[in-house]
Enzyme design. Structure first.
Site, mmCIF file in Angstrom:
data_model
loop_
_atom_site.group_PDB
_atom_site.id
_atom_site.type_symbol
_atom_site.label_atom_id
_atom_site.label_comp_id
_atom_site.label_asym_id
_atom_site.label_seq_id
_atom_site.Cartn_x
_atom_site.Cartn_y
_atom_site.Cartn_z
ATOM 1 N N ASP A 82 -77.636 7.855 -13.695
ATOM 2 C CA ASP A 82 -76.533 7.000 -14.293
ATOM 3 C C ASP A 82 -77.386 5.856 -15.113
ATOM 4 O O ASP A 82 -78.242 5.102 -14.505
ATOM 5 C CB ASP A 82 -75.448 6.436 -13.163
ATOM 6 C CG ASP A 82 -74.355 5.773 -13.787
ATOM 7 O OD1 ASP A 82 -73.994 6.087 -14.978
ATOM 8 O OD2 ASP A 82 -73.732 4.716 -13.211
ATOM 9 N N HIS A 83 -76.844 5.577 -16.249
ATOM 10 C CA HIS A 83 -77.403 4.449 -17.081
ATOM 11 C C HIS A 83 -79.110 4.658 -17.006
ATOM 12 O O HIS A 83 -79.665 3.463 -16.906
ATOM 13 C CB HIS A 83 -76.864 3.071 -16.619
ATOM 14 C CG HIS A 83 -75.342 3.004 -16.878
ATOM 15 N ND1 HIS A 83 -74.837 2.657 -18.168
ATOM 16 C CD2 HIS A 83 -74.580 2.887 -15.880
ATOM 17 C CE1 HIS A 83 -73.679 2.723 -17.889
ATOM 18 N NE2 HIS A 83 -73.273 2.661 -16.776
#
Length: 276
Positions: A82-83
């Site tokens: 994520d990210h």
């Protein structure tokens, strides 16, 4: 073995009118509880390693943890970065066994975001891995303000990058501890009217539960990221375990008491996204 890619779980969700939860992990205790909750609800789950998780535990270790849980699970499990903010970070995740990466170029100008995301998509797809991108900017509670997604830019981004999932900014905010005002459904429908890619909501903890369910069943939003409310459940359970007996010091014993409360909280999250 139930290890799958993001595309493997989102395309059926898009077709059949439900959503899959991307549950933000911080360590072994919560990721194990999340898989147990998914098995109890008999639904897929996306285990997500965000920046704070990666600051605590290296990606190669997280990859092995995710894969270990997935291989023993009775439901599909996605190992998701994520990210990810750089190509190197996404490459490391792929090399560490992740089956999905999210490249976040949302702070960059549109052309730069498209070009960099497209390069990550190509790298991921060549390794048999899915890729999520973000167009518009999802802000942070008490921090950076959001910049809403422009539907025409979203359509351009989806086509020119080839992403498997597209995170959008439609009133959602990261790190909200209470329900917000709700998402901008008019903007969501404008985006999905001119795109076909599964849509993603970051900052899902701030979205009222009823709206989560309605959008999971009635829109192209196929993935909701949920972190804050589950961290709050973990923190509450941990405080209870510590304060109940101040003389205890064995962290394995203390942490084991977070399991059932986090499973229960995760089950509430997962059940809201199931189809009708």
């Amino acid at each position: 073995m139930s290890l799958v890619t993001l595309a493997d779980v989102l395309q059926p969700a898009l077709k059949n009118g439900y959503a899959v939860a991307g549950l933000v992990t911080l360590g072994w205790e919560d990721m194990r509880a999340f898989v147990a909750a998914a098995e109890a609800e008999n639904c897929p789950v996306i285990l997500q390693a965000g920046p704070s998780c990666r600051a605590h535990t290296p990606l190669p270790v997280l990859g092995k943890m995710f894969r270990h849980l997935a291989e023993a699970a009775s439901v599909p499990v996605v190992a998701h970065l994520d990210h990810g903010y750089t190509s190197d970070e996404c490459r490391e995740a792929i090399d560490s066994g992740f089956t999905s990466v999210m490249f976040d170029g949302s702070r960059k100008p549109l052309a730069e975001n498209i070009a960099e995301t497209r390069a990550i998509v190509e790298m991921a797809h060549s390794a048999g891995v899915s890729c999520e991108g973000e167009i518009g900017f999802v802000g942070y509670s008490g921090g950076e303000n959001s910049a809403g997604t422009d539907p025409k830019e979203a359509a351009q981004f989806a086509v020119e990058t080839g992403v498997d999932a597209m995170a959008i900014s439609v009133g959602n905010v990261h790190l909200q501890q209470q329900d917000g005002a709700g998402l901008d459904e008019e903007r969501i429908h404008a985006i999905q009217a001119i795109t076909t890619v599964p849509l993603v909501i970051h900052g899902g903890s701030g979205v009222p539960m009823a709206q989560r369910t309605a959008l999971a069943r009635g829109s192209h939003i196929c993935k909701f990221n949920i972190g804050t409310e589950l961290r709050m459940a973990f923190g509450e359970a941990l405080r209870d375990a510590v304060t109940r007996d101040p003389d205890r010091f064995d962290r394995v014993q203390i942490l084991s008491e977070t399991h059932d409360p986090v499973v229960a909280a995760a089950r509430r999250v997962l059940s809201a996204f199931k189809g009708a």
